[in-house]
Design an enzyme around this catalytic site. Structure first.
Site, PDB file in Angstrom:
ATOM      1  N   ASP A 122      18.255  69.832  19.823  1.00 46.20           N
ATOM      2  CA  ASP A 122      17.317  69.338  19.144  1.00 46.20           C
ATOM      3  C   ASP A 122      18.105  67.798  17.756  1.00 46.20           C
ATOM      4  OD1 ASP A 122      14.622  67.866  19.167  1.00 46.20           O
ATOM      5  OD2 ASP A 122      15.230  68.588  16.884  1.00 46.20           O
ATOM      6  N   GLU A 177      20.142  66.892  22.822  1.00 46.14           N
ATOM      7  CA  GLU A 177      19.152  65.669  23.160  1.00 46.14           C
ATOM      8  C   GLU A 177      19.668  64.505  22.340  1.00 46.14           C
ATOM      9  OE1 GLU A 177      15.148  63.739  21.194  1.00 46.14           O
ATOM     10  OE2 GLU A 177      16.625  64.799  19.938  1.00 46.14           O
TER      11      GLU A 177
HETATM   12  C1  GLC Z   1      13.462  65.340  18.336  1.00 49.33           C
HETATM   13  C2  GLC Z   1      12.262  65.899  19.061  1.00 49.33           C
HETATM   14  C3  GLC Z   1      11.397  65.142  18.498  1.00 49.33           C
HETATM   15  C4  GLC Z   1      10.841  65.597  16.520  1.00 49.33           C
HETATM   16  C5  GLC Z   1      12.783  65.155  16.176  1.00 49.33           C
HETATM   17  C6  GLC Z   1      12.423  65.531  14.509  1.00 49.33           C
HETATM   18  O1  GLC Z   1      13.757  63.561  18.442  1.00 49.33           O
HETATM   19  O2  GLC Z   1      12.010  65.349  19.839  1.00 49.33           O
HETATM   20  O3  GLC Z   1       9.809  65.721  18.926  1.00 49.33           O
HETATM   21  O4  GLC Z   1       9.875  65.287  15.713  1.00 49.33           O
HETATM   22  O5  GLC Z   1      13.423  65.689  17.402  1.00 49.33           O
HETATM   23  O6  GLC Z   1      13.320  67.220  15.113  1.00 49.33           O
END
Ligand code: GLC
Length: 542
Positions: free
Chosen positions: A204, A258
């Site tokens: 994440d 991500e």
């Molecule tokens: C990422 C997740 C999102 C979350 C953020 C903080 O972007 O996909 O849903 O709110 O991180 O963890």
């Protein structure tokens, strides 16, 4: 030739947002038993792996991206034994499991943060986070001008007068990755899940983990280079260490980032051979439905991945963005994550038609592909959720200026004619209409249930099933290369092998199909060897 255990190079990966997938215990919230009861559905859909959004113990201040215990399952979802069972049962059906790791921040209920609050200013416990005195004569101003991604200041003051950094909600204090214990703990968490059979992790906010310890103000105007909290060079050491952990397993485990970075070269640095294996391609997700721009995005994606030897990924949706059919149903079909707005005129029939074509396009591109639950059903964004049910901190921290992301997180419709459409059932499996799903489903979703679409040969669900089946059977699909074939400017046409091509017409008038032996699959009915507007087809070449 790639190794057999590099399954992630060409996999079709399905994102499960547990809370909204299927509820087996009748409380209106999805759970692991619900997922287990629907594994056959996922196997029949034809996906290779499941990525679970965080399923850990959490106060759910951000849908579980606020983790209180990285080794425990949220009691609403089940327990660790059930997670292990789910991983094993899925694998029996040939489906691997990817868990979501959230390294940038923990929950404010995590024992480390609670101890840090108790221990007070200057304590070693506070060093695992970013505590600082405030500015101004009595420290009543935040330590710097950073803003939370969810709106408002990125700092919250605690009763003893210090402030702590949270790039997201106040309930998500940022961890200090300069601290050796933070690094060690996360490596142990990786091992914890790899030991339990996880085939990989999704990382994440992977580009935001490391901060400049000087915590300087952000200058106005152009982003500074280096940036104090985004894409810092030191981050790569973290993933090099993680790669060693992943490679110490047989078969090696996969790391999926991500990484929201507009610059393809900076993005590709995360995918060097000793770092992450793949990362989500947000350039593709954010690209408008325009042949020229998509061609450019696809080409630059492949060009950036090529030198590092990593496969590309193709993503149209996830739990953070407006659902595909709604995005594609708008005149301006670009991305509206940051400036998400509701009430924009939307032609859902057009959006659905394009989403069908986009499905065939993305499933034919070289690399791995991600599906977000409900995408296979063509669910639209729910834009009229009553304010009192909205849970997303993005909505609340912006006082509603940002509608938030709950509209793409509404529970799935499985069957029946009325809400909760089989989402919620009692332990015995009998539908229990007495309990509402945690977010209300629109009544029109009776048309979109798995049950309805399974019975309709022309449904989007059956298109996905057929495409995923072909994707497995067709040697040119998945990992590999592609070659653009000559076409009109509003058409995308490429081959994946000497005998397979994909063609998509994004223009307003029908176009002739290229020479072919057979149409293997098309997203709409073809007439007179022509491809209608907003339609894609897979072709067997002569
Ligand atoms: C990422 C997740 C999102 C979350 C953020 C903080 O972007 O996909 O849903 O709110 O991180 O963890």
């Amino acid at each position: 030739m790639h190794r057999l255990d590099e399954w992630w190079r060409g996999a079709a990966i399905y994102q499960v947002y547990v809370r909204s997938f299927a509820d087996a215990n009748g409380d209106g919230v999805g759970d692991l038993a619900g997922v287990r009861s629907r594994l056959r559905y996922l196997a029949e859909l034809g996906v290779d792996a499941l990525w679970f959004s965080p399923w850990y113990a959490s106060p759910m201040a951000d849908g579980g991206y606020d983790v209180a215990d990285y080794r425990a399952i949220h009691p609403h979802f089940g327990d660790l034994a059930q997670a292990e069972q789910l991983i094993a049962e899925a694998l029996d059906l040939g489906i691997r499991t990817i868990v979501d790791i959230v390294p940038n921040h923990a929950s404010d209920q995590h024992p480390w943060f609670r101890r840090a609050l108790e221990a007070g200013p200057g304590s070693p416990e506070r060093e695992r986070f970013w505590f600082r005195p405030g500015r101004g004569p009595d420290g009543h101003l935040p330590p710097n001008n950073w803003q939370s991604q969810f709106g408002g200041a990125a700092w919250t003051r605690v009763p003893d007068g210090e402030w702590y950094l949270h790039r997201f909600a106040a309930a998500q204090p940022d961890l200090n990755w300069q601290h050796p214990e933070v690094r060690r703990e996360h490596e142990e968490v990786l091992r914890f899940w790899f030991d339990r059979g996880a085939a990989g992790v999704r990382v994440d906010s992977a580009a935001e983990v490391v901060k400049d310890p000087a915590l300087p103000d952000l200058p106005s105007g152009r982003a500074p280079d280096p940036h104090p909290y985004f894409d810092r060079d030191e981050i790569h050491d973290v993933y090099r260490d993680w790669r060693k952990v992943a490679e110490s397993y047989t078969p090696p485990r996969a790391l999926i980032g991500e990484v929201w970075l507009p610059d393809p070269e900076r993005f590709a640095r995360y995918l060097r051979p000793d770092e992450l294996h793949t990362a989500f391609n947000f350039g593709f997700l954010t690209c408008p439905w325009d042949a020229g721009r998509l061609r450019e995005t696809i080409s630059s994606t492949l060009a950036a991945h090529q030198p590092v030897g990593a496969p590309a990924t193709w993503v149209l949706a996830n739990h953070d963005v407006t659902r595909t059919v709604t995005r594609y149903g708008r005149a301006e079909t670009g991305f509206d994550f940051a400036a998400k707005a509701h009430g924009i005129p939307t032609d859902l029939a057009l959006g659905r038609r394009r989403a069908r074509a986009a499905a065939l396009l993305s499933l034919a591109l070289p690399g791995s592909v991600y599906l977000y639950q409900g995408e296979e059903l063509g669910l639209p964004e729910v834009e009229d959720l009553p304010v009192d049910v909205i849970d997303d901190p993005m909505f609340h921290r912006t006082a509603g200026a940002d509608p938030g992301r709950d509209g793409c997180r509404v529970p799935l419709p499985w069957g029946g004619g009325t809400a909760p459409f089989g989402f919620t059932s009692t332990a015995a499996g009998a539908p229990d209409t007495a309990v509402d799903a945690w977010l209300p489903q629109p009544s029109q979703w009776s048309e979109l249930t798995v049950e309805r679409q399974s019975a309709d040969p022309a449904s989007l669900l059956n298109l996905y099933r057929a495409a995923l089946r072909l994707r497995h059977a067709e040697p040119g699909l998945g990992d590999g290369t592609m070659t653009w074939l000559p076409s009109a400017p509003q058409v995308l046409c490429f081959s994946r092998s000497a005998t397979f091509a994909c063609v998509a017409n994004l223009g307003g008038v029908p176009v002739d199909l290229p020479v072919h032996r057979e149409v293997l699959l098309s997203s709409a009915v073809l007439m007179d060897h022509q491809l209608p507007p907003d339609t894609a087809a897979w072709l067997r070449l002569p």
